[in-house]
Scaffold this active site. Structure first.
Site, mmCIF file in Angstrom:
data_model
loop_
_atom_site.group_PDB
_atom_site.id
_atom_site.type_symbol
_atom_site.label_atom_id
_atom_site.label_comp_id
_atom_site.label_asym_id
_atom_site.label_seq_id
_atom_site.Cartn_x
_atom_site.Cartn_y
_atom_site.Cartn_z
ATOM 1 C CG HIS A 133 -1.729 1.210 1.413
ATOM 2 N ND1 HIS A 133 -1.438 2.138 2.384
ATOM 3 C CD2 HIS A 133 -2.810 1.678 0.746
ATOM 4 C CE1 HIS A 133 -2.311 3.126 2.310
ATOM 5 N NE2 HIS A 133 -3.157 2.871 1.336
ATOM 6 C CD GLU A 173 1.701 10.020 -0.123
ATOM 7 O OE1 GLU A 173 0.477 9.779 -0.205
ATOM 8 O OE2 GLU A 173 2.190 11.139 -0.355
ATOM 9 C CD GLU A 205 -5.207 5.180 3.318
ATOM 10 O OE1 GLU A 205 -5.936 4.451 2.622
ATOM 11 O OE2 GLU A 205 -4.067 5.533 2.963
ATOM 12 C CD GLU A 226 -2.873 2.680 -3.456
ATOM 13 O OE1 GLU A 226 -3.520 3.740 -3.402
ATOM 14 O OE2 GLU A 226 -3.131 1.682 -2.754
ATOM 15 C CG HIS A 227 -0.257 6.197 -0.425
ATOM 16 N ND1 HIS A 227 -0.829 7.310 0.128
ATOM 17 C CD2 HIS A 227 -1.145 5.185 -0.249
ATOM 18 C CE1 HIS A 227 -2.010 6.989 0.633
ATOM 19 N NE2 HIS A 227 -2.225 5.715 0.423
#
Length: 420
Positions: A47, A120, A127, A50-51
């Protein structure tokens, strides 16, 4: 509509479907590297990658990546699942070559700038915090942990805070080197696309990548257990999980039809009995999620503290009743809902492109819509009843509760009621 598949000499696969009448296309690369491909110390890294895809390459800054697509009115995004990470764009027909070039750039040329990694990292920690503040989201992570304990499939895709805080540039690069290899990548395109043109461009962009051994994830083993977390919330949230077929098992359509008939809509048994007749909750549903080699049928509801025990026992009683008297009308309605949902969803090139990639990943081919409809129609009421009976015989295999849940029955208590 026609589906075409081509494999480059290094194992990189391309699947396209031309949709006549469309002026736009969806195109992306699905990498067979998701949460279940991570080792324990890597939890959350798929994940994180992905960012980082949109944070700059050797040829473009983060802003230039966004501008390249948005200057032509397009859209770019990505997501991470248990079994894949997808990077995709939606744009007009004439801009397909640009979209593919940008996707290849973020995949093959990331710079993993140290400052951008820290930025990030903060975004991902936010998140994670948001997920923890959303009970009807985080409860499914905890249910997954109980269903697949001490396994990659049981770990949160977002990862734990301590893991995310520790990831370095070297960790990101190592995961890419290990998993972002041609044989694990599928280029999928649907809409106003030309197969031969995409194959030629893909050969230029991806054909030079060296072949590499594929690393298969460990086989999933559904085990089950209970996770009960008491907290002062307005609602008590609970979820039950049951071992179900994976994508490659013939019973998958039976499982999906069962979950639709049992709790998939306003006419379903759960909705009618628990919400409409008794008013015990606002939200309740059942669903079946499948992976390549496993699956889980899940029931979720949010209710008041004093209604939790009654809601849970009624849910189990309804499961028993479904095994005895699920009727032809309910099964026919569920079949119709499944087919309509699938066919209406596939009017979108984005949904169709995702379907193409998933089918190639799981089966190595794309099932025609007629073939899928035929398999759905082949499921009988007797099949659904037998599946329901098998589900009941397994007892609630996994359970998660969150909020004011002290009054809720334990998993063992539900198993005893089930046996009785």
């Amino acid at each position: 509509m026609s589906v075409e598949i081509h494999t480059l000499s290094n194992g990189f696969r391309i699947v396209t479907e031309h949709m006549p009448g469309l002026k736009s296309a969806a195109i992306g690369v699905w990498v067979g590297a998701g949460g279940r491909h991570e080792r324990p110390a890597q939890n959350g890294i798929a994940h994180f990658l992905e960012h980082m895809a949109f944070k700059g390459t050797k040829t473009r800054s983060a802003l230039q990546i966004a501008e390249a697509i948005e200057d032509v009115g397009g859209y770019i995004n990505a997501y991470t699942s248990s079994e894949a990470t997808a990077y995709y764009v939606r744009l007009l027909e004439n801009d397909v070559p640009l979209g593919l070039e940008v996707v290849s750039d973020i995949l093959l040329n990331p710079v993993f700038d140290a400052r951008e990694i820290e930025v990030e990292r903060g975004v991902i920690l936010q998140e994670i915090g948001r997920a923890l503040d959303t009970p009807d989201v985080v409860i499914f992570d905890w249910l997954q942990e109980q269903a697949y304990p001490d396994q990659p499939l049981g770990r949160s895709i977002l990862g734990l805070e301590e893991r995310v805080k520790a990831f370095s540039r070297e960790d990101l690069s190592a995961f890419v080197s290990e998993h972002y290899v041609p044989g694990q990548m599928i280029l999928s395109a649907a809409g106003a696309v030309d197969h031969d043109q995409i194959v030629r461009q893909a050969e230029v962009l991806f054909g030079h990548l060296p072949s590499a051994p594929l690393i298969a994830p460990s086989k999933a083993l559904f085990k089950g257990g209970e996770d009960r977390r008491i907290k002062d919330l307005e609602q008590a949230h609970f979820a039950l999980g049951f071992d179900s077929p994976g994508y490659q098992e013939s019973e998958i359509y039976t499982a999906q039809i069962y979950s639709v008939a049992f709790g998939g809509g306003m006419s379903s048994r759960l909705f009618q009995e628990v919400r409409e007749k008794r008013g015990l909750c606002y939200s309740i549903f059942a669903q079946t999620e499948a992976y390549a080699d496993s699956g889980m049928t899940t029931i979720y509801a949010g209710t008041g503290e004093d209604q939790l025990a009654e809601l849970m026992t009624i849910t189990l009683d309804e499961m028993h009743r479904a095994a005895d008297d699920m009727n032809d009308q309910e099964v026919a309605r569920a079949r119709a809902q499944m087919k309509a949902g699938m066919l209406m969803g596939l009017e979108s090139p984005s949904s169709r492109g995702e379907r193409l990639a998933r089918m190639v990943q799981v089966w190595g081919r794309v099932k025609s819509l007629d073939e899928v409809v035929e398999q759905i129609d082949a499921v009988t009421t007797a099949d659904v009843r037998q599946f329901a009976a098998n589900l009941v015989s397994k007892a609630p295999a996994a359970m998660a509760l969150y909020g004011p849940v002290a009054k809720g029955p334990t998993l063992d208590a539900l198993k005893s009621r089930n046996a009785a």
